[in-house]
Design a protein around this motif. Structure first.
Motif, mmCIF file in Angstrom:
data_model
loop_
_atom_site.group_PDB
_atom_site.id
_atom_site.type_symbol
_atom_site.label_atom_id
_atom_site.label_comp_id
_atom_site.label_asym_id
_atom_site.label_seq_id
_atom_site.Cartn_x
_atom_site.Cartn_y
_atom_site.Cartn_z
ATOM 1 N N PRO A 4 40.498 6.644 21.318
ATOM 2 C CA PRO A 4 40.252 8.069 21.605
ATOM 3 C C PRO A 4 39.147 8.209 22.644
ATOM 4 N N THR A 5 39.223 9.259 23.443
ATOM 5 C CA THR A 5 38.177 9.533 24.418
ATOM 6 C C THR A 5 36.946 10.063 23.682
ATOM 7 N N PRO A 6 35.761 10.001 24.325
ATOM 8 C CA PRO A 6 34.580 10.582 23.678
ATOM 9 C C PRO A 6 34.787 12.054 23.300
ATOM 10 N N ASP A 7 35.501 12.816 24.133
ATOM 11 C CA ASP A 7 35.765 14.219 23.798
ATOM 12 C C ASP A 7 36.617 14.332 22.542
ATOM 13 N N GLU A 8 37.653 13.498 22.437
ATOM 14 C CA GLU A 8 38.486 13.495 21.226
ATOM 15 C C GLU A 8 37.676 13.073 20.010
ATOM 16 N N MET A 9 36.775 12.104 20.195
ATOM 17 C CA MET A 9 35.901 11.683 19.091
ATOM 18 C C MET A 9 35.032 12.847 18.636
ATOM 19 N N MET A 10 34.475 13.596 19.595
ATOM 20 C CA MET A 10 33.621 14.740 19.239
ATOM 21 C C MET A 10 34.427 15.808 18.507
ATOM 22 N N ASP A 11 35.660 16.051 18.949
ATOM 23 C CA ASP A 11 36.503 17.023 18.248
ATOM 24 C C ASP A 11 36.702 16.595 16.796
ATOM 25 N N ALA A 12 36.938 15.300 16.585
ATOM 26 C CA ALA A 12 37.124 14.779 15.223
ATOM 27 C C ALA A 12 35.831 14.899 14.416
ATOM 28 N N ILE A 13 34.686 14.621 15.058
ATOM 29 C CA ILE A 13 33.395 14.722 14.370
ATOM 30 C C ILE A 13 33.132 16.166 13.951
ATOM 31 N N MET A 14 33.395 17.111 14.860
ATOM 32 C CA MET A 14 33.136 18.514 14.538
ATOM 33 C C MET A 14 34.052 18.996 13.416
ATOM 34 N N ALA A 15 35.302 18.554 13.423
ATOM 35 C CA ALA A 15 36.220 18.916 12.336
ATOM 36 C C ALA A 15 35.744 18.303 11.021
ATOM 37 N N PHE A 16 35.324 17.035 11.054
ATOM 38 C CA PHE A 16 34.803 16.374 9.857
ATOM 39 C C PHE A 16 33.591 17.130 9.324
ATOM 40 N N TYR A 17 32.662 17.479 10.235
ATOM 41 C CA TYR A 17 31.436 18.184 9.841
ATOM 42 C C TYR A 17 31.773 19.514 9.172
ATOM 43 N N GLU A 18 32.633 20.297 9.806
ATOM 44 C CA GLU A 18 32.980 21.613 9.244
ATOM 45 C C GLU A 18 33.664 21.467 7.892
ATOM 46 N N ASP A 19 34.551 20.469 7.748
ATOM 47 C CA ASP A 19 35.217 20.230 6.460
ATOM 48 C C ASP A 19 34.208 19.789 5.400
ATOM 49 N N ALA A 20 33.265 18.903 5.792
ATOM 50 C CA ALA A 20 32.270 18.392 4.842
ATOM 51 C C ALA A 20 31.317 19.499 4.399
ATOM 52 N N VAL A 21 30.953 20.394 5.324
ATOM 53 C CA VAL A 21 30.115 21.531 4.956
ATOM 54 C C VAL A 21 30.887 22.438 3.996
ATOM 55 N N ALA A 22 32.159 22.668 4.299
ATOM 56 C CA ALA A 22 32.980 23.542 3.452
ATOM 57 C C ALA A 22 33.126 22.980 2.038
ATOM 58 N N ASP A 23 33.266 21.641 1.923
ATOM 59 C CA ASP A 23 33.465 21.067 0.575
ATOM 60 C C ASP A 23 32.160 20.610 -0.080
ATOM 61 N N ASP A 47 28.180 20.725 19.203
ATOM 62 C CA ASP A 47 28.933 21.518 20.169
ATOM 63 C C ASP A 47 28.381 21.313 21.579
ATOM 64 N N ALA A 48 27.065 21.298 21.716
ATOM 65 C CA ALA A 48 26.441 21.075 23.025
ATOM 66 C C ALA A 48 26.797 19.690 23.558
ATOM 67 N N ALA A 49 26.746 18.680 22.697
ATOM 68 C CA ALA A 49 27.114 17.321 23.125
ATOM 69 C C ALA A 49 28.564 17.297 23.596
ATOM 70 N N ASP A 50 29.454 17.956 22.862
ATOM 71 C CA ASP A 50 30.868 18.013 23.236
ATOM 72 C C ASP A 50 31.023 18.669 24.609
ATOM 73 N N ASP A 51 30.346 19.811 24.823
ATOM 74 C CA ASP A 51 30.428 20.505 26.115
ATOM 75 C C ASP A 51 29.927 19.608 27.240
ATOM 76 N N LEU A 52 28.839 18.880 27.010
ATOM 77 C CA LEU A 52 28.285 17.995 28.028
ATOM 78 C C LEU A 52 29.223 16.829 28.329
ATOM 79 N N ILE A 53 29.894 16.311 27.300
ATOM 80 C CA ILE A 53 30.874 15.238 27.506
ATOM 81 C C ILE A 53 32.018 15.751 28.375
ATOM 82 N N VAL A 54 32.526 16.937 28.051
ATOM 83 C CA VAL A 54 33.614 17.532 28.837
ATOM 84 C C VAL A 54 33.174 17.710 30.292
ATOM 85 N N ALA A 55 31.897 18.101 30.490
ATOM 86 C CA ALA A 55 31.362 18.307 31.843
ATOM 87 C C ALA A 55 31.059 16.987 32.559
#
Length: 104
Positions: A4-23, A47-55
């Motif tokens: 996976p690209t770093p951006d895809e990794m960040m998307d997975a991390i953010m989804a994991f984080y939001e799910d872990a906070v929810a549960d 989110d900032a790290a993800d935006d910077l990776i995309v940039a």
């Protein structure tokens, strides 16, 4: 595609984080309103790290990821923003992205 690209990794991390906070496997630390604020601030760092990776600004992304790691590493300084059983998995994923970006 293999890795996976770093951006895809960040998307997975953010989804994991939001799910872990929810549960409840990741929760904010502190007193009063601090826990909720710390959860939001930590998500903002991701989110900032993800935006910077995309940039394509990997150096600044590394700085954001390093800040996030410092706020979730279990060490007393700087004080952690988040805790819970999901944090070690999150930190492992952050480390993998940092290696993929060439952070040192």
């Amino acid at each position: 595609h293999d890795e996976p690209t770093p951006d895809e990794m960040m998307d997975a991390i953010m989804a994991f984080y939001e799910d872990a906070v929810a549960d409840g496997t990741i929760y904010g630390l502190g007193n009063g309103n601090a826990p909720a604020a710390h959860l939001r601030i930590f998500l903002g760092m991701l989110d900032a790290a993800d935006d910077l990776i995309v940039a394509g600004d990997y150096g600044a992304a590394c700085d954001q990821l390093d800040l996030a790691d410092g706020k979730s590493d279990g060490l007393s300084s700087p004080p952690d923003f988040i805790g819970g059983p999901g944090v070690s998995a999150l930190n492992t994923m952050l480390g993998i992205v940092m290696v993929a970006l060439g952070c040192n």
